[in-house]
Structure formats: C-alpha cells, structure tokens
Design an enzyme around this catalytic site. Structure first.
Site, mmCIF file in Angstrom:
data_model
loop_
_atom_site.group_PDB
_atom_site.id
_atom_site.type_symbol
_atom_site.label_atom_id
_atom_site.label_comp_id
_atom_site.label_asym_id
_atom_site.label_seq_id
_atom_site.Cartn_x
_atom_site.Cartn_y
_atom_site.Cartn_z
ATOM 1 N N TYR A 24 -41.656 -2.602 -28.990
ATOM 2 C CA TYR A 24 -42.709 -2.429 -27.994
ATOM 3 C C TYR A 24 -43.580 -1.222 -28.335
ATOM 4 O O TYR A 24 -44.817 -1.311 -28.335
ATOM 5 C CB TYR A 24 -42.084 -2.260 -26.607
ATOM 6 C CG TYR A 24 -43.095 -2.111 -25.503
ATOM 7 C CD1 TYR A 24 -43.777 -3.213 -24.996
ATOM 8 C CD2 TYR A 24 -43.386 -0.860 -24.958
ATOM 9 C CE1 TYR A 24 -44.719 -3.086 -23.991
ATOM 10 C CE2 TYR A 24 -44.324 -0.720 -23.950
ATOM 11 C CZ TYR A 24 -44.986 -1.825 -23.472
ATOM 12 O OH TYR A 24 -45.924 -1.680 -22.470
ATOM 13 N N LYS A 43 -47.621 -1.259 -29.380
ATOM 14 C CA LYS A 43 -48.671 -0.629 -28.588
ATOM 15 C C LYS A 43 -49.426 0.425 -29.395
ATOM 16 O O LYS A 43 -50.636 0.624 -29.201
ATOM 17 C CB LYS A 43 -48.080 -0.032 -27.308
ATOM 18 C CG LYS A 43 -47.589 -1.082 -26.319
ATOM 19 C CD LYS A 43 -48.694 -2.056 -25.934
ATOM 20 C CE LYS A 43 -48.271 -3.048 -24.879
ATOM 21 N NZ LYS A 43 -49.353 -3.982 -24.481
#
Length: 265
Positions: free
Chosen positions: A163, A167
């Site tokens: 994750y 990002k």
C-alpha cells in the site's frame, strides 16, 4: 458567477456548475463522499467501480445528477469500454479514487499476487484512467485531475509495504504528469489523506489488535496518538478538500496533506 480579488466565488452559479466529473471507486466510502461534495458545488458526476449494486444504490441515493458505470480500473479493456461509453460526455474533472488497502503483514509474508493486485488498482488504474481521459482534456485545453494518494506514501507504516509503495508511486506519477499536461491547460494534483475514520481503518485496528494481543481500543488509541489533532480525518473532510483544490486554479503538480497533523508528527 462573480469572484472576489482572491478568485473565490461570491455569488451566482455554483463553482462547478456545468462541469461533469468522473470519480473512480465511487460506490461507497471516500468515493461517495467526494461525489457528494462535487454535487454540492454544482457538478454532474459519473461514478465507477466494480460493484454494480453499490454503484446503483449510491447513484439512487444521491439523485439524478449521478450516473454510474461498472469498470475495473486495472483492466485496460474495461477502461477503454468506459471511455467509449462516455464519448459524448465532456469529462472535465477526473478523480482517481479507486484503491485497495492490501495485506497487513511483513513483506516476507506477502505473495506476489497480493502485491500485484494492490499495484494493479492503486497505480495501474490511475495510469489507465489518465491515459483514457486526458486526450480530450488536452484537446480542449482545460481539465482537472486529482489523484487520491495517502500520507502512507510519505512515512513508514509497518506491515503495509504494498500500500505504501503504491501511494508513493501515485505521488510520483502526479508530479511528472503535471509537467507533461500542465502546459496544455490541464492541472494534475494529488490529495494525501491521513487515516480516514470508517470501515477500512476499523479493519486495520482489528488486525493490529490481533497481532499485538491488545484491545481494539488500544490499537486505535496508539494510532491516533500520532496525529497532531488527536483524531482521524472524516470522509466528508476529504470530499471538501477535493472541491477546495478544484477552486485553486494555480494548483498544479502539488500533493496536499489532509492528515489531522499525522505527517507533521
């Protein structure tokens, strides 16, 4: 519509009246909140996602200025079909919100398939959507793209490597793309929320409590204590930030933190 010396709307039409926005991951959560904020500023909104039932329910609840399309943003054929279905719409705002949290585990316990799934939605999806909808914007010489990133792309978040890496990639994509299409009249920016109260964070707190043998409340309190304001941000605050960014015509290539002070700490 008139504006004051700062460019703020002072009367007349709503700031986004006459514009159509496309919001990915719009069937629930942040996507639905962003859609509500866009509607309140006068935009029409097309929401996309993989869950047709959720999309229909959200569109029905929010009213006639919301339409929906089923689309997996990680699938090039789905994105191409979406673009074709909207060929007669002037999409002047693209909000790339679709994203998944991915596994909560040490990197050595994460499978290649889990890694690829996170990057497929969180990064490849942004690439495919921008590639599909930017040409019409650049041809008109106007448009706005907002990519939803995360403060987790800029600071450590243990056991969340896919994750966080995805990002950070979105932030890098945003900065470079802004340089490519800014001269053609299109702004590209990213919004990096901190932890947003809701089901996703509740899941994370449950998993962290299980991992550490603590209570759910202790896991939440330990996480929130890292915020300067001592709380998480809300979905509606994220929606309000998106519309605020759209009212800032000089904003391009920027990444805006909305974290209740999580990065500052």
């Amino acid at each position: 519509m008139t504006t004051d010396a700062t460019g703020s709307v002072t009367g007349g039409a709503a700031p986004l009246e006459g514009r159509t926005a496309l919001v990915t991951g719009g069937g629930s959560g942040l996507g639905a909140a962003i859609t509500r904020a866009l509607l309140s500023d006068g935009a029409r909104v097309v929401i996309t996602g993989r869950n047709e039932r959720a999309l229909k329910e959200t569109a029905t609840r929010l009213g006639p200025d919301v339409t929906h399309r089923v689309c997996d943003v990680s699938d090039p054929s789905d994105v191409a079909a979406l673009a074709e279905s909207l060929a007669d719409e002037e999409i002047s705002i693209l909000v790339n919100n679709a994203g998944i949290a991915g596994p909560v585990a040490p990197l050595t316990d994460i499978s290649a398939d889990d890694w690829d799934e996170v990057f497929g939605i969180n990064v490849r999806g942004v690439f495919l959507m921008c590639r599909a909808f930017l040409p019409a914007m650049t041809a008109r010489g106007a448009g706005d793209v907002i990519n939803i990133a995360s403060v987790s792309g800029k600071r450590p978040l243990l056991r969340r490597t896919p994750y966080c890496a995805s990002k950070m990639a979105v932030i890098g994509l945003t900065a470079t793309l802004a340089g490519e299409v800014g001269p053609l009249g299109v702004t590209v920016n990213s919004l990096s929320p901190g932890p947003v109260s809701g089901p996703r964070m509740e899941r994370n707190f449950r998993l962290e409590a299980e991992r550490t043998g603590s209570s759910y409340q202790e896991a939440e309190a330990a996480f929130v204590s890292r915020s300067a304001l001592g709380r998480m941000v809300t979905e509606d605050e994220v929606g309000a930030a998106v519309t605020a960014m759209l009212r800032m015509p000089g904003l391009c290539g920027a990444d805006i933190d909305l974290s209740a002070g999580m990065v500052a700490r």
